[in-house]
Design an enzyme around this catalytic site. Structure first.
Site, PDB file in Angstrom:
ATOM      1  N   HIS A 208      26.768 -50.252 -49.314  1.00  0.00           N
ATOM      2  CA  HIS A 208      25.399 -50.458 -48.848  1.00  0.00           C
ATOM      3  C   HIS A 208      24.613 -51.062 -50.015  1.00  0.00           C
ATOM      4  O   HIS A 208      24.386 -50.389 -51.024  1.00  0.00           O
ATOM      5  CB  HIS A 208      24.801 -49.110 -48.414  1.00  0.00           C
ATOM      6  CG  HIS A 208      23.349 -49.165 -48.052  1.00  0.00           C
ATOM      7  ND1 HIS A 208      22.856 -48.651 -46.871  1.00  0.00           N
ATOM      8  CD2 HIS A 208      22.275 -49.660 -48.701  1.00  0.00           C
ATOM      9  CE1 HIS A 208      21.540 -48.832 -46.830  1.00  0.00           C
ATOM     10  NE2 HIS A 208      21.171 -49.438 -47.937  1.00  0.00           N
ATOM     11  N   ARG A 292       8.888 -50.595 -45.013  1.00  0.00           N
ATOM     12  CA  ARG A 292       8.091 -49.589 -45.738  1.00  0.00           C
ATOM     13  C   ARG A 292       8.538 -49.589 -47.194  1.00  0.00           C
ATOM     14  O   ARG A 292       9.514 -50.257 -47.540  1.00  0.00           O
ATOM     15  CB  ARG A 292       8.395 -48.194 -45.160  1.00  0.00           C
ATOM     16  CG  ARG A 292       9.869 -47.834 -45.335  1.00  0.00           C
ATOM     17  CD  ARG A 292      10.204 -46.404 -45.015  1.00  0.00           C
ATOM     18  NE  ARG A 292      11.563 -46.063 -45.416  1.00  0.00           N
ATOM     19  CZ  ARG A 292      12.652 -46.348 -44.731  1.00  0.00           C
ATOM     20  NH1 ARG A 292      12.572 -46.996 -43.590  1.00  0.00           N
ATOM     21  NH2 ARG A 292      13.855 -46.003 -45.190  1.00  0.00           N
ATOM     22  N   ARG A 339      18.542 -37.877 -56.236  1.00  0.00           N
ATOM     23  CA  ARG A 339      17.608 -37.138 -55.374  1.00  0.00           C
ATOM     24  C   ARG A 339      17.872 -35.654 -55.550  1.00  0.00           C
ATOM     25  O   ARG A 339      18.963 -35.168 -55.253  1.00  0.00           O
ATOM     26  CB  ARG A 339      17.812 -37.528 -53.914  1.00  0.00           C
ATOM     27  CG  ARG A 339      17.445 -38.962 -53.629  1.00  0.00           C
ATOM     28  CD  ARG A 339      17.326 -39.191 -52.138  1.00  0.00           C
ATOM     29  NE  ARG A 339      17.184 -40.599 -51.833  1.00  0.00           N
ATOM     30  CZ  ARG A 339      16.872 -41.071 -50.631  1.00  0.00           C
ATOM     31  NH1 ARG A 339      16.683 -40.232 -49.624  1.00  0.00           N
ATOM     32  NH2 ARG A 339      16.767 -42.361 -50.440  1.00  0.00           N
TER      33      ARG A 339
HETATM   34  C1  MV4 Z   1      28.011 -50.722 -39.880  1.00  0.00           C
HETATM   35  C2  MV4 Z   1      29.160 -50.215 -40.538  1.00  0.00           C
HETATM   36  C3  MV4 Z   1      30.326 -50.938 -40.439  1.00  0.00           C
HETATM   37  N1  MV4 Z   1      30.368 -52.074 -39.699  1.00  0.00           N
HETATM   38  N2  MV4 Z   1      28.098 -51.862 -39.178  1.00  0.00           N
HETATM   39  C4  MV4 Z   1      25.167 -46.996 -40.818  1.00  0.00           C
HETATM   40  C5  MV4 Z   1      23.697 -46.907 -40.752  1.00  0.00           C
HETATM   41  C6  MV4 Z   1      23.210 -48.092 -40.035  1.00  0.00           C
HETATM   42  N3  MV4 Z   1      22.157 -48.656 -40.784  1.00  0.00           N
HETATM   43  C7  MV4 Z   1      24.399 -49.016 -39.956  1.00  0.00           C
HETATM   44  N4  MV4 Z   1      25.510 -48.327 -40.521  1.00  0.00           N
HETATM   45  C8  MV4 Z   1      26.729 -48.907 -40.590  1.00  0.00           C
HETATM   46  N5  MV4 Z   1      26.848 -50.092 -39.912  1.00  0.00           N
HETATM   47  C9  MV4 Z   1      29.251 -52.508 -39.095  1.00  0.00           C
HETATM   48  N6  MV4 Z   1      29.329 -53.635 -38.366  1.00  0.00           N
HETATM   49  C10 MV4 Z   1      29.044 -49.021 -41.260  1.00  0.00           C
HETATM   50  C11 MV4 Z   1      27.825 -48.359 -41.267  1.00  0.00           C
HETATM   51  C12 MV4 Z   1      27.821 -47.118 -42.013  1.00  0.00           C
HETATM   52  C13 MV4 Z   1      27.109 -46.988 -43.208  1.00  0.00           C
HETATM   53  C14 MV4 Z   1      26.349 -48.025 -43.731  1.00  0.00           C
HETATM   54  C15 MV4 Z   1      25.647 -47.870 -44.898  1.00  0.00           C
HETATM   55  C16 MV4 Z   1      25.708 -46.687 -45.583  1.00  0.00           C
HETATM   56  C17 MV4 Z   1      26.448 -45.633 -45.098  1.00  0.00           C
HETATM   57  C18 MV4 Z   1      27.144 -45.771 -43.907  1.00  0.00           C
HETATM   58  C19 MV4 Z   1      27.902 -44.703 -43.426  1.00  0.00           C
HETATM   59  C20 MV4 Z   1      28.578 -44.845 -42.251  1.00  0.00           C
HETATM   60  C21 MV4 Z   1      28.539 -46.045 -41.534  1.00  0.00           C
END
Ligand code: MV4
Length: 448
Positions: A208, A292, A339
């Site tokens: 992320h 935000r 945090r």
């Molecule tokens: C995803 C992904 C994998 N592939 N989309 C989690 C929160 C939401 N903002 C979108 N998320 C994710 N989207 C695709 N196409 C994996 C996640 C995800 C994740 C993303 C960021 C941080 C932690 C996470 C934990 C689980 C899944």
């Protein structure tokens, strides 16, 4: 600049905004629930107004009470902090209708980005890389199957009204698509009152990475590097750092260009964050935009030498952002935020409200603590469990890690369990020290 603003929040972020305001010569008005009457931000503010009892839906979420408090005290603008009403387009609009300046992006931007399928469509339309998948929402199982077949399994079904991980369903086998599609729709309908969903290819082992941006009324679009927030537990971030140890200069540049396109597409003004998924091949994809200021904004401030809250106030007052000439920023050193939640990491991160009997924060070079705590303070069970943020800076990532270990060791909080021991464990892992962290870090790279 404003003469007086109201802060529609509590805790550390309320205090953070008040400090920025005071440095700009702006008077502050606190609003508080009866539960928070004795807290530091309420005493720190120049004026304060009680807006109701402990439950947030009777105080911090009551728009009419907050507007009335602003009008009665002569505040000219409202800063919403994060959480509560920060991404509520109706509240942003209500402020403007009452001649109060909303210290944040326009209600239209909040709405456009709050609908995740629409945000994805907008980003695809302006050349920001998106994960292969549907263009906007999918209506039927047949449509969903067509997209899934085109991009290939596994896929992820996401709720348009979701975000932050709520209402997502993975599909690994085409035979499960129909049932998962229906389940996702049901879940989204029940949770958000909106059952619209969309489909993306599932990115395996992503990181992320999010880009901090600020836009103003003068056409400036500032990019303040990125943060890496891969260490999360059930979609709650626990530790963030800047810059991302996973980006090379070329990818950082490309991400900054993508973030600028995103801002331009929605004429974004004020501070915001564009979240990307970074795959193991170093490609990145738009995930969501947060309209935000975020909990983790200090790590960006530490590596860019900026004050994001002050910039928010300037921009909302119609002034230009003060750091436009430095954009896109190059990171100076490395910062990590821990945090500190009143939660027991040994008991599944169960919240631990209670009274703080001892509070001795760390100090020294490269250490910053954002908190509203003091000895004798009571941590309320009514609100989130974030009680302090420890931010450390180092000229290199290794120095920041060493400083983090030192500061966490100095930090004394007694009376409630906290996430300090968890952070100390993270800093001992080989994966974190190498910068090899993914969104499954806590589950798979740390053990229990
Ligand atoms: C995803 C992904 C994998 N592939 N989309 C989690 C929160 C939401 N903002 C979108 N998320 C994710 N989207 C695709 N196409 C994996 C996640 C995800 C994740 C993303 C960021 C941080 C932690 C996470 C934990 C689980 C899944």
């Amino acid at each position: 600049m404003f003469e007086k603003i109201l802060i529609a929040n509590r805790g550390e972020v309320a205090l953070r905004v008040m400090r920025a305001a005071r440095e700009l010569g702006v008077k502050t008005v606190a609003v508080y629930s009866t539960e928070d009457a004795d807290t530091l931000p309420v005493r720190y503010a120049d004026e304060s107004v009680c807006i109701g009892p402990a439950p947030a839906n009777q105080s911090y979420l009551v728009m009419s009470s907050i507007i009335a408090a602003a009008k009665n005290t002569g505040a000219q603008a409202i800063h919403p902090g994060y959480g509560f009403l920060a991404e509520n387009a109706d509240f942003a609009r209500l402020c403007v209708e009452h001649d109060l300046v909303w210290i944040g992006p326009s209600a239209e931007c909040i709405e456009q980005m709050g609908d995740k399928a629409r945000a994805r469509e907008t980003m695809m339309g302006c050349g920001v890389p998106c994960v292969p998948g549907s263009d906007g929402a999918v209506e039927t199982v047949e449509e969903a199957a067509a997209f899934a077949n085109r991009v290939g399994y596994p896929v992820l079904i996401k709720a348009s009204a979701g975000g932050g991980g709520k209402g997502m369903r993975e599909v690994h086998d085409p035979a499960d698509l129909e049932s998962q599609f229906k389940a996702a729709k049901m879940e989204a309908g029940a949770a958000f009152g909106n059952d619209e969903v969309y489909i993306e290819k599932l990115v395996l082992r992503p990181r992320h990475v999010e880009v901090q941006v600020i836009g103003d009324d003068h056409g400036n679009r500032v990019v303040l590097c990125e943060r890496d927030c891969s260490i999360q537990r059930r979609h709650q971030k626990l530790l963030e750092e800047a810059p991302s140890p996973a980006l090379d200069e070329e990818t950082r540049r490309a991400m900054s260009v993508a973030a600028t396109k995103a801002m331009r597409a929605v004429d974004y003004r004020n501070a915001g964050t564009i979240e990307f998924l970074l795959d193991t091949d170093g490609r990145f994809y738009f995930m969501e935009m947060n309209t935000r200021v975020q909990v983790e904004h200090p790590v960006t401030e530490m590596i860019t030498g900026t004050d994001i809250i002050k910039e928010q106030l300037r921009v909302a007052a119609g002034e230009p952002v003060s750091c436009a000439s430095r954009s896109p920023f190059s990171p100076n050193g490395h910062a990590i935020e821990f945090r500190i939640n009143a939660e027991d990491p040994d008991a599944d991160f169960r919240p631990c409200p209670g009274t703080i009997t001892r509070f001795r924060p760390p100090a020294g070079p490269g250490v910053r603590v954002e908190t509203y705590l003091e000895e004798g303070a009571r941590i309320s069970p009514y609100y989130d469990s974030l009680v302090a943020k420890l931010i450390v800076w180092g000229s290199t990532r290794d120095e920041a890690i060493a400083r983090g270990k030192r500061a966490l060791q100095e930090f004394q909080i007694e009376g409630v369990a906290t996430t300090i021991p968890f952070h100390q464990k993270v800093l001992e892992t080989v994966a974190f020290n190498k910068g090899n962290v993914y969104t499954d870090f806590i589950e798979t790279q740390m053990g229990e």
